[in-house]
Design a protein around this motif. Structure first.
Motif: not given
Length: 239
Positions: A207-234
């Motif tokens: 509510g206070k930082y809508p642009n920052l939270f929308a940006w976080m949602d945006r980067i988390k949808e990037r394929p490379a971000y997801k690949q990095a998350h999976d790599r680190v989880a492993k």
């Protein structure tokens, strides 16, 4: 004790090894390497019970911190420097063109701002939270809580509010911090912004930082971000 996990290809050019530590800022270097499409090995270490890095990290750099990146035998330390070096050599697409002066200067500024201005306040917030939540006898608790509040209320929180307000305004009318395309500035800022909700309290919200939270949602949808998350989880699963 390290666990080593590498890509399957043996044709890695350049030869890259990331010295990775759990609960550290190394995650964003994994994301950057994925964005650049580079092959790399992760040499992972786990924090000691006191949350400090293990002594083995001093084998790679005298300060014993992570991340450290070793490229063809050359050692790079400090997240901002690592990001800048990787992008300059392997990923010019992840920085604005120099003739796009405003965005280029913003990009360069944010590479230094993230670690120099923003991150210290988040570290102080973590220390304050640790003091407040320390397992002390009940009659000592009011004292530790008061110490934490004296750090947070007049100093840490106002400065964090100012910094996140600054970042919120930078995202007005644009999807990323240095224009319309993802840059190294976004990758470097991902750690402090994403970790803020767990360190600074409920005032950091959508509510206070809508642009920052929308940006976080945006980067988390990037394929490379997801690949990095999976790599680190492993990697973490093998520690």
């Amino acid at each position: 004790m390290a666990e080593t996990e590498a890509t399957s290809s043996t044709q890695t050019k350049p030869k890259i090894t990331l010295i990775w530590l759990n609960e550290s800022r190394a995650q964003r270097i994994v994301w950057l390497l994925e964005e650049l499409g580079l092959e790399y090995e992760v040499k992972a270490y786990k924090r000691r019970e006191d949350k400090q890095a293990p002594a083995e990290l001093k084998e790679f750099h005298p300060l014993g911190k992570a991340p450290v990146l070793i490229i063809d035998g050359r050692t790079l330390a400090e997240s901002g420097f690592i990001v800048e070096c990787l992008i300059d050599k392997y990923g010019p697409k992840l920085k604005p063109a120099e003739d796009d002066t405003d965005n280029y200067l913003q990009y360069k500024h944010l590479l230094h701002y993230t670690e120099g201005s923003l991150q210290p306040y988040l570290l102080l917030a973590l220390i304050s939270s640790s003091i407040k939540g320390a397992p002390v006898p009940f009659f000592i608790k009011p004292i530790t809580s008061r110490i934490a509040d004296q750090l947070s209320k007049p100093f840490i929180t106002p400065n964090l509010v100012s910094n996140f307000g600054y970042l919120e305004n930078l995202l007005k009318g644009q999807p990323f911090f240095a224009g319309n395309e993802l840059s190294g500035a976004d990758i470097l800022l991902s750690f402090p912004v994403e970790s803020a909700s767990g360190r600074v309290g409920g005032w950091f919200n959508k509510g206070k930082y809508p642009n920052l939270f929308a940006w976080m949602d945006r980067i988390k949808e990037r394929p490379a971000y997801k690949q990095a998350h999976d790599r680190v989880a492993k990697v973490e699963a093998n520690l």
